[in-house]
Scaffold this motif. Sequence first.
Motif, PDB file in Angstrom:
ATOM      1  N   LEU A   1      13.053  10.048  19.052  1.00 50.43           N
ATOM      2  CA  LEU A   1      14.077   9.088  19.603  1.00 50.43           C
ATOM      3  C   LEU A   1      13.215   7.592  19.824  1.00 50.43           C
ATOM      4  CD1 LEU A   1      15.585  11.195  22.075  1.00 50.43           C
ATOM      5  CD2 LEU A   1      16.679  10.295  20.160  1.00 50.43           C
ATOM      6  N   LEU A   2      11.764   7.864  20.356  1.00 53.36           N
ATOM      7  CA  LEU A   2      11.149   6.718  20.636  1.00 53.36           C
ATOM      8  C   LEU A   2      10.707   5.834  19.453  1.00 53.36           C
ATOM      9  CD1 LEU A   2       9.359   5.372  22.831  1.00 53.36           C
ATOM     10  CD2 LEU A   2       7.313   6.567  22.102  1.00 53.36           C
ATOM     11  N   LEU A   3      10.702   6.359  18.367  1.00 57.05           N
ATOM     12  CA  LEU A   3      10.229   5.548  17.203  1.00 57.05           C
ATOM     13  C   LEU A   3      11.494   5.096  16.501  1.00 57.05           C
ATOM     14  CD1 LEU A   3       7.824   7.904  14.980  1.00 57.05           C
ATOM     15  CD2 LEU A   3       7.311   5.881  16.371  1.00 57.05           C
ATOM     16  N   GLY A   4      12.680   5.696  16.890  1.00 61.69           N
ATOM     17  CA  GLY A   4      14.065   4.594  16.376  1.00 61.69           C
ATOM     18  C   GLY A   4      14.132   3.653  17.225  1.00 61.69           C
ATOM     19  N   LEU A   5      14.015   3.944  18.432  1.00 60.31           N
ATOM     20  CA  LEU A   5      14.399   2.554  19.328  1.00 60.31           C
ATOM     21  C   LEU A   5      13.292   1.600  18.871  1.00 60.31           C
ATOM     22  CD1 LEU A   5      15.952   1.528  21.744  1.00 60.31           C
ATOM     23  CD2 LEU A   5      14.612   2.615  23.178  1.00 60.31           C
ATOM     24  N   ILE A   6      12.029   1.844  19.005  1.00 60.59           N
ATOM     25  CA  ILE A   6      10.991   0.759  18.609  1.00 60.59           C
ATOM     26  C   ILE A   6      11.312   0.278  17.177  1.00 60.59           C
ATOM     27  CG2 ILE A   6       8.620   0.548  18.019  1.00 60.59           C
ATOM     28  CD1 ILE A   6       7.960   2.557  19.770  1.00 60.59           C
ATOM     29  N   SER A   7      11.691   0.994  16.310  1.00 64.83           N
ATOM     30  CA  SER A   7      12.220   0.343  14.927  1.00 64.83           C
ATOM     31  C   SER A   7      13.456  -0.508  15.140  1.00 64.83           C
ATOM     32  CB  SER A   7      12.979   1.433  14.132  1.00 64.83           C
ATOM     33  OG  SER A   7      13.322   1.102  12.882  1.00 64.83           O
ATOM     34  N   GLN A   8      14.129  -0.136  16.033  1.00 67.28           N
ATOM     35  CA  GLN A   8      15.269  -1.390  16.441  1.00 67.28           C
ATOM     36  C   GLN A   8      14.832  -2.668  16.980  1.00 67.28           C
ATOM     37  OE1 GLN A   8      19.400   0.010  17.592  1.00 67.28           O
ATOM     38  NE2 GLN A   8      18.455   2.069  18.291  1.00 67.28           N
ATOM     39  N   ILE A   9      14.154  -2.291  17.893  1.00 67.49           N
ATOM     40  CA  ILE A   9      13.554  -3.402  18.533  1.00 67.49           C
ATOM     41  C   ILE A   9      12.891  -4.464  17.692  1.00 67.49           C
ATOM     42  CG2 ILE A   9      12.155  -4.238  20.538  1.00 67.49           C
ATOM     43  CD1 ILE A   9      12.653  -1.700  21.886  1.00 67.49           C
ATOM     44  N   ILE A  10      11.647  -4.068  17.068  1.00 67.18           N
ATOM     45  CA  ILE A  10      11.105  -4.552  15.922  1.00 67.18           C
ATOM     46  C   ILE A  10      12.018  -5.453  14.852  1.00 67.18           C
ATOM     47  CG2 ILE A  10       9.276  -4.570  14.088  1.00 67.18           C
ATOM     48  CD1 ILE A  10       7.833  -2.388  15.822  1.00 67.18           C
ATOM     49  N   LYS A  11      13.103  -4.605  14.454  1.00 70.08           N
ATOM     50  CA  LYS A  11      13.818  -5.413  13.512  1.00 70.08           C
ATOM     51  C   LYS A  11      14.644  -6.511  13.843  1.00 70.08           C
ATOM     52  CE  LYS A  11      14.776  -1.197  10.708  1.00 70.08           C
ATOM     53  NZ  LYS A  11      15.628  -0.086  10.476  1.00 70.08           N
ATOM     54  N   ILE A  12      15.008  -6.341  15.330  1.00 65.56           N
ATOM     55  CA  ILE A  12      15.906  -7.463  15.921  1.00 65.56           C
ATOM     56  C   ILE A  12      14.731  -8.637  16.128  1.00 65.56           C
ATOM     57  CG2 ILE A  12      16.487  -8.149  18.197  1.00 65.56           C
ATOM     58  CD1 ILE A  12      17.781  -5.549  18.508  1.00 65.56           C
ATOM     59  N   GLN A  13      13.487  -8.438  16.327  1.00 63.98           N
ATOM     60  CA  GLN A  13      12.455  -9.422  16.239  1.00 63.98           C
ATOM     61  C   GLN A  13      12.474 -10.201  14.641  1.00 63.98           C
ATOM     62  OE1 GLN A  13       8.503  -8.450  17.555  1.00 63.98           O
ATOM     63  NE2 GLN A  13       7.795 -10.418  16.775  1.00 63.98           N
ATOM     64  N   VAL A  14      12.008  -9.179  13.945  1.00 63.13           N
ATOM     65  CA  VAL A  14      11.827  -9.824  12.377  1.00 63.13           C
ATOM     66  C   VAL A  14      13.220 -10.553  11.908  1.00 63.13           C
ATOM     67  CG1 VAL A  14      10.043  -8.203  12.148  1.00 63.13           C
ATOM     68  CG2 VAL A  14      12.221  -7.720  11.317  1.00 63.13           C
ATOM     69  N   LEU A  15      14.230  -9.990  12.322  1.00 60.75           N
ATOM     70  CA  LEU A  15      15.601 -10.881  11.801  1.00 60.75           C
ATOM     71  C   LEU A  15      16.140 -11.701  12.458  1.00 60.75           C
ATOM     72  CD1 LEU A  15      17.210  -7.203  10.301  1.00 60.75           C
ATOM     73  CD2 LEU A  15      15.846  -9.100   9.033  1.00 60.75           C
ATOM     74  N   ALA A  16      15.349 -12.303  13.847  1.00 61.62           N
ATOM     75  CA  ALA A  16      15.962 -13.189  14.535  1.00 61.62           C
ATOM     76  C   ALA A  16      16.446 -14.312  14.106  1.00 61.62           C
ATOM     77  CB  ALA A  16      14.897 -13.241  15.734  1.00 61.62           C
ATOM     78  N   ASP A  17      15.850 -15.086  13.100  1.00 65.96           N
ATOM     79  CA  ASP A  17      15.950 -16.062  12.354  1.00 65.96           C
ATOM     80  C   ASP A  17      16.956 -16.330  11.277  1.00 65.96           C
ATOM     81  OD1 ASP A  17      14.037 -17.215  14.197  1.00 65.96           O
ATOM     82  OD2 ASP A  17      12.219 -17.140  12.594  1.00 65.96           O
ATOM     83  N   LEU A  18      17.542 -14.819  11.013  1.00 73.58           N
ATOM     84  CA  LEU A  18      18.516 -14.902   9.666  1.00 73.58           C
ATOM     85  C   LEU A  18      19.960 -15.258  10.410  1.00 73.58           C
ATOM     86  CD1 LEU A  18      16.543 -12.233   8.149  1.00 73.58           C
ATOM     87  CD2 LEU A  18      17.565 -14.012   6.828  1.00 73.58           C
TER      88      LEU A  18
END
Length: 677
Positions: A226-243
């Motif tokens: 659960l923790l890794l799934g949530l961290i994954s979402q947060i990081i993806k939001i960060q790296v895709l922020a400019d798209l």
Amino acid sequence: MSSFVGVLVSDPWLQSQFTQVELRTLKSRFLSVRSQSGRVTVEDLPPVYAKLKAFSGIFTEDEIKEFLKETSRDVGEEIDFESYLRAYLDLQARATEKSGESKNSSSFLKAATTTFHHAINESEKASYVAHINSFLGEDPFLKNYLPLDPATNDLFDLAKDGVLLCKLINVAVPGTIDERAINTKKVLNPWERNENHTLGLNSAKAIGCTVVNIGTQDLVEARPHLLLGLISQIIKIQVLADLNLNKTPQLVELVDDSKEVEELIGLAPEKVLLKWMNFHLKKAGYEKQVTNFSSDVKDGEAYAYLLNALAPEFSGPSTLNVKDPTERANMVLEVAEKLECKRYLTPKDIVEGSPNLNLAFVAQIFQQRNGLSADTSKMSFAEMMTDDVETSREERCFRLWINSIGIATYVNNVFEDVRHGWVLLEVLDKVSPGSVIWKQATKPPIKMPFRKVENCNQVVKLGKDLNFSLVNVAGNDIVQGNKKLILAFLWQLMRFSMLQLLRNLRSHSQGKEGKEITDADILNWANNKVKKAGRTSQMEGFKDKNLSNGVFFLELLSSVEPRVVNWAVVTKGETDEDKKLNATYIISVARKLGCSLFLLPEDIIEVNQKMILILTASIMYWSLLQQAGESELLTMNDGNVSDASTETSMDGTGSSLAAQTCALAMEDTAEVQNENS
């Protein structure tokens, strides 16, 4: 006349996943097991679930037993009713997957929320640890605990106090959490730890994460999947922020006309990334179409072509001449490093087609060198297509709210995604269960335009049935993407949902259907709460300009939970800067308590009437639930009350969990109304 019988669940999202009939059935099974053995454990559940119609013929009892073993650390551990419901939802998701009828959308955020596969991907874990070490290594608090070692359980141990998650959210979307609201001490007590996790979860929802089936206890225990799934979402939001066109108007180069621009605006960020990648690959002579970040990039050829096009000074034909995929992948990563892309994935991750890590890798290439031109004519056209600040803010709020209530579709852009009517029908079915006639609805993709109109006509009809103000509104207005109308409709939906929560709480307490909760009830409750706490500030209405300094809401929050506001960091709100500080703090404190909010500090500063109402109502709802819990605790501690009668009351047939609370709240409201009259 029969009395109203309801089962109350403290988590609004969890409550929304079931009808009252389903809750009563599941509660009776739960109590039946508990009455036999005095407690309910995970190992008690297989025979119970196997007999349920939802799983009959899909799973054997042994299969359910194996699944529950995967998802639980200790099958002998006692569980409460809400954990029992969450286990049911996890099993339901597995059943959906097994029957081949998965409802998850293609969006990474939606897909990332499935929790029935719990094997830990060590490569992803190592990547996330590297990301955390890189972005939070200089954080004043966390630097004492970093760098983390990916080969150990350092990540899970550090996450248990909730600080890491909050800090990571602020890296992804700066300013989301007022760090003055985070409890940062070397040793936190259980209350402080729970506050951090509550703040983290509510803030994760507020940046677009889907936190289905994740509770604060899961984070306290740092359950790895659960923790890794949530961290994954947060990081993806960060790296895709400019798209998106707002952040990168040059993306308009990917399309040719206004219709395609509209489609681009409505695309999920990862779909925009694929479109960008294919744009450059086509120009570079790559003949295949990349449709995913897994099988289509395994051989490394697409990466070689992409980097040859974007960074010819670092890359060349030698990468393509290599036959071994692992060797080619290594050469690709060496070129990417020269572009200052952080090396979070290995050649093995490329060859094995790790979708999360490959997506993050391509996003990093985009951030470092997107290869798009600064065509001023096209960029000005893109700017014309984007919304004004206020419209964008409202769209954001409603989008995040919709994605938080647990519908099957993930919404990327409200104005585009609601035009076929299906999403609005899903939301209506959540806030008014059973109201939608699904036989008369058409699920996307919809080729025939009149089917979209039919869907939207039903949306308008249901809105009118709920007494929404929809004068001269037709389904075709939604199909045509009338933004003003769509925002007005969604506001009425959101308001109706909030008032229903409050009304159901009161109905549950009184054992019968109660009258509607009004805006005046909420206003009076808030004023009286502050007055009873010995404070002097009051609000005249939800557009009272005096609210812009934030003092009233801080006093309201303090009145419902005295320890939650640190008055040493509160300003008088006399300057714009001080107002911003207070507004940011208010939102974080409210989320820290347990309020699910999607407004921005600007909504408080500018006294946005709609958002001010929702903020006040959310605090009221949280307060009533907490008082209800205290009332229930008093009842359970009464030596004259048996366990059986307590359970009956929790099932809604007697003095409910929220009974005394709601009565007190309505008395509060009545007192103020009498005083005002």
